[in-house]
Write a protein that holds these residues in place. Sequence first.
Motif, PDB file in Angstrom:
ATOM      1  N   VAL A 188       0.841  -1.202   0.000  1.00  0.00           N
ATOM      2  CA  VAL A 188       0.000   0.000   0.000  1.00  0.00           C
ATOM      3  C   VAL A 188       0.872   1.246   0.000  1.00  0.00           C
ATOM      4  CG1 VAL A 188      -1.534   1.391   1.455  1.00  0.00           C
ATOM      5  CG2 VAL A 188      -2.087  -0.995   1.002  1.00  0.00           C
ATOM      6  N   LEU A 217      -7.631  -1.378   3.300  1.00  0.00           N
ATOM      7  CA  LEU A 217      -7.410  -0.968   1.917  1.00  0.00           C
ATOM      8  C   LEU A 217      -8.285   0.222   1.538  1.00  0.00           C
ATOM      9  CD1 LEU A 217      -7.119  -4.418   0.074  1.00  0.00           C
ATOM     10  CD2 LEU A 217      -5.351  -2.656   0.236  1.00  0.00           C
ATOM     11  N   LEU A 221      -5.548   3.030   0.873  1.00  0.00           N
ATOM     12  CA  LEU A 221      -5.160   2.988  -0.534  1.00  0.00           C
ATOM     13  C   LEU A 221      -6.019   3.966  -1.326  1.00  0.00           C
ATOM     14  CD1 LEU A 221      -3.274   1.517  -2.529  1.00  0.00           C
ATOM     15  CD2 LEU A 221      -5.125  -0.117  -2.922  1.00  0.00           C
TER      16      LEU A 221
END
Length: 248
Positions: A188, A217, A221
């Motif tokens: 990431v 995530l 991200l």
Amino acid sequence: MPKDPLIPKDPHDRLFKRVMSDEANVRQFIKEFLPKELSSQIDLNDMKLIPTEKVKGYNKYYMDIAVECKIAGTKGQLYFVFEHKSYPDPGVLLQILSYMTILWDEEIKKNKPLTSVIPVVIYHGTASWNVTTHFQGQFHSLDEIVKPYTPEFNYVLVDLTQLTNEEIEEKAKATPFLMASLLLMKLVALRDIEDITKITVIIKLPEEEKSILFLYLFYALDVDQNTMHRIARELGGEEIMPSLAEKL
């Protein structure tokens, strides 16, 4: 595992705390990621986690983790510092020293023997780690006559970006959640979407652990919706997407 949700403010810290709240993950990390000459002297069967927020007066770095254990037959602590900034933080040595002195001050007040502390810095930032690994090394100039009067200690550096994906997989193969988490924290930070989609161990994880990783995530991200759906599809997260959308 704790039930408090990951929040956008500090998803890296939250995931690290979730992972290292499981003693099996901590044992595996100590065994495989620390230098062998050190890990071989640690009794992995006699250890317990110590939340650092319980150390009086120490609350600035409350996401760090300490482990009480026997090191070479003597009571000691491993103090884990998780560095996820995009740049190395030279203040990490003072952070470590702060924890040590507050811990020792408490022990002196309680008339207890001082506990040895071995600091471990875990890093996954994008910039190369260029902070000295010993305290005296951060002084611009330190004359030999002054060194004996200046504090000195080292820390163990575990730089995830310097380990290949295969090395992380091999070291953490006995603990799939630890393996997937360390790989994600590394990838990431590097924004390596292709390698993220190859962490297929996530597919076989229990739903709770899988949800934790997908929530991480989502928060950590920065990608568009189509890319996020692609990652979820590749890693078996399509079924939990609706519930995650509700949390978001």
